[in-house]
Design a protein around this motif. Structure first.
Motif, PDB file in Angstrom:
ATOM      1  N   SER A  32     -10.913  14.808 -23.815  1.00 38.88           N
ATOM      2  CA  SER A  32     -12.004  13.977 -24.674  1.00 38.88           C
ATOM      3  C   SER A  32     -13.038  13.447 -23.978  1.00 38.88           C
ATOM      4  O   SER A  32     -12.733  12.937 -22.961  1.00 38.88           O
ATOM      5  CB  SER A  32     -11.050  12.981 -25.531  1.00 38.88           C
ATOM      6  OG  SER A  32      -9.841  13.490 -26.261  1.00 38.88           O
ATOM      7  N   PHE A  34     -16.327  10.518 -24.332  1.00 43.93           N
ATOM      8  CA  PHE A  34     -16.441   9.083 -24.952  1.00 43.93           C
ATOM      9  C   PHE A  34     -17.861   8.592 -24.523  1.00 43.93           C
ATOM     10  O   PHE A  34     -18.252   8.911 -23.267  1.00 43.93           O
ATOM     11  CB  PHE A  34     -15.588   7.991 -24.421  1.00 43.93           C
ATOM     12  CG  PHE A  34     -13.897   8.374 -24.754  1.00 43.93           C
ATOM     13  CD1 PHE A  34     -13.501   9.254 -23.864  1.00 43.93           C
ATOM     14  CD2 PHE A  34     -13.555   8.045 -25.813  1.00 43.93           C
ATOM     15  CE1 PHE A  34     -12.166   9.285 -23.904  1.00 43.93           C
ATOM     16  CE2 PHE A  34     -12.096   7.978 -25.825  1.00 43.93           C
ATOM     17  CZ  PHE A  34     -11.340   9.051 -25.199  1.00 43.93           C
ATOM     18  N   TYR A  36     -19.464   4.750 -24.057  1.00 42.37           N
ATOM     19  CA  TYR A  36     -19.363   3.236 -24.075  1.00 42.37           C
ATOM     20  C   TYR A  36     -20.654   2.602 -23.854  1.00 42.37           C
ATOM     21  O   TYR A  36     -21.616   3.354 -22.831  1.00 42.37           O
ATOM     22  CB  TYR A  36     -18.271   2.815 -22.941  1.00 42.37           C
ATOM     23  CG  TYR A  36     -17.028   3.120 -23.403  1.00 42.37           C
ATOM     24  CD1 TYR A  36     -16.289   4.303 -23.088  1.00 42.37           C
ATOM     25  CD2 TYR A  36     -16.077   2.164 -23.881  1.00 42.37           C
ATOM     26  CE1 TYR A  36     -14.680   4.394 -23.136  1.00 42.37           C
ATOM     27  CE2 TYR A  36     -14.702   2.109 -24.186  1.00 42.37           C
ATOM     28  CZ  TYR A  36     -14.254   3.357 -23.636  1.00 42.37           C
ATOM     29  OH  TYR A  36     -12.864   3.496 -24.179  1.00 42.37           O
ATOM     30  N   LEU A  46     -16.619   0.709 -26.806  1.00 40.58           N
ATOM     31  CA  LEU A  46     -16.769   2.137 -27.431  1.00 40.58           C
ATOM     32  C   LEU A  46     -17.567   2.295 -28.259  1.00 40.58           C
ATOM     33  O   LEU A  46     -17.722   1.638 -29.248  1.00 40.58           O
ATOM     34  CB  LEU A  46     -15.292   2.572 -27.858  1.00 40.58           C
ATOM     35  CG  LEU A  46     -15.283   3.977 -28.495  1.00 40.58           C
ATOM     36  CD1 LEU A  46     -15.267   4.760 -27.267  1.00 40.58           C
ATOM     37  CD2 LEU A  46     -14.031   4.423 -29.164  1.00 40.58           C
ATOM     38  N   LYS A  49     -16.865   8.731 -29.675  1.00 39.81           N
ATOM     39  CA  LYS A  49     -15.926   9.640 -28.987  1.00 39.81           C
ATOM     40  C   LYS A  49     -15.711  11.117 -29.613  1.00 39.81           C
ATOM     41  O   LYS A  49     -16.063  11.055 -31.020  1.00 39.81           O
ATOM     42  CB  LYS A  49     -14.606   9.161 -28.580  1.00 39.81           C
ATOM     43  CG  LYS A  49     -13.760   8.956 -29.917  1.00 39.81           C
ATOM     44  CD  LYS A  49     -12.423   8.601 -29.711  1.00 39.81           C
ATOM     45  CE  LYS A  49     -11.236   8.605 -30.903  1.00 39.81           C
ATOM     46  NZ  LYS A  49     -10.154   8.072 -30.498  1.00 39.81           N
ATOM     47  N   THR A  51     -12.931  14.479 -29.547  1.00 40.12           N
ATOM     48  CA  THR A  51     -11.905  14.826 -28.896  1.00 40.12           C
ATOM     49  C   THR A  51     -11.410  16.281 -28.787  1.00 40.12           C
ATOM     50  O   THR A  51     -10.804  16.648 -28.084  1.00 40.12           O
ATOM     51  CB  THR A  51     -10.635  14.309 -29.972  1.00 40.12           C
ATOM     52  OG1 THR A  51     -10.841  15.001 -30.936  1.00 40.12           O
ATOM     53  CG2 THR A  51     -10.648  12.838 -29.790  1.00 40.12           C
TER      54      THR A  51
END
Lengths: 112, 114
Positions: A32, A34, A36, A46, A49, A51
């Protein structure tokens, strides 16, 4: 192994400019991905994101698409604001391990 | 919900002194982590705890110890501080180890070792 490479900064843009921060990754398994954001003096939050491959994460006008064929997860925003000034981190988490892997961060400054 | 809290926010130590950084989360998360952040190096994992009662080394564990006191609390101890441990320390938690579980971060502790 697992690793994340993101474009080096700092990046300085004028308000309402288009933003792209490049992020590429290497990973074992099916990670996954992400993004930030870290504002001055704060912890990481966060931003968005994705997945699985071809997923698009989006939040607060920011978008990133999980591209398995190019192993990329580039962050984009159509019109940046002064309040977007922060450090942005790309990260991955693989299904074959317990850890997050972070890029080194890209500092963004937006000037009025 | 307070999320992830860390104490203290700032600390100055002399070389050789010891201290413990405290971290607590109120989200009923199973996994907790300690990172250090240094300029130009991003975040590096020191230790993590996949679940209550377990701890494992990360990328840079030397000079540190951890304790998962209960499900909520995860402390980081410096037994004999060194100037190389001057950094910003972040605690984080996640629901579990699944790859789609994001981490939630505390506000950080700025540590200076003289």
């Amino acid at each position: 192994g697992n690793s994340v490479t993101q474009m080096e900064g700092p990046v300085t843009l004028s308000e309402e400019a288009f933003l792209t921060i490049n992020c590429t990754y290497t990973a074992t398994g099916y990670p996954s991905l992400f993004w930030y954001v870290q504002y001055p003096g704060e912890g990481l939050q966060l931003l968005l994101k994705a997945t699985k491959a071809d997923d698009k994460g989006s939040n607060k006008g920011f978008e990133a698409t999980y591209r398995k064929e190019t192993t990329s997860f580039h962050l984009e925003k159509g019109s940046v604001q002064v309040s977007d000034s922060a450090v942005y981190f790309c990260a991955l988490r693989s299904n074959t391990g317990n850890q997050f892997y972070f890029g080194t961060g890209t500092s963004l400054t937006v000037i009025p | 919900n307070a999320g992830v809290t860390q104490t203290p926010k700032f600390q100055v130590l002399k070389t050789g002194q010891s201290m413990t950084l405290q971290c607590a989360q109120d989200m009923n998360h199973n996994s907790m982590y300690w990172y250090r952040q240094d300029p130009g190096m991003g975040l590096r994992l020191i230790y993590y705890s996949a679940s209550e009662g377990t701890t494992d080394k990360g990328e840079v564990p030397n000079g540190y110890n951890v304790s998962r006191l209960n499900k909520r609390e995860f402390s980081l101890r410096l037994e004999s501080a060194a100037p190389s441990q001057t950094s910003v320390y972040f605690c984080a938690s996640s629901l579990g180890l699944a790859e789609y579980n994001e981490q939630f971060f505390g506000p950080g502790t700025r540590l200076t070792v003289l």
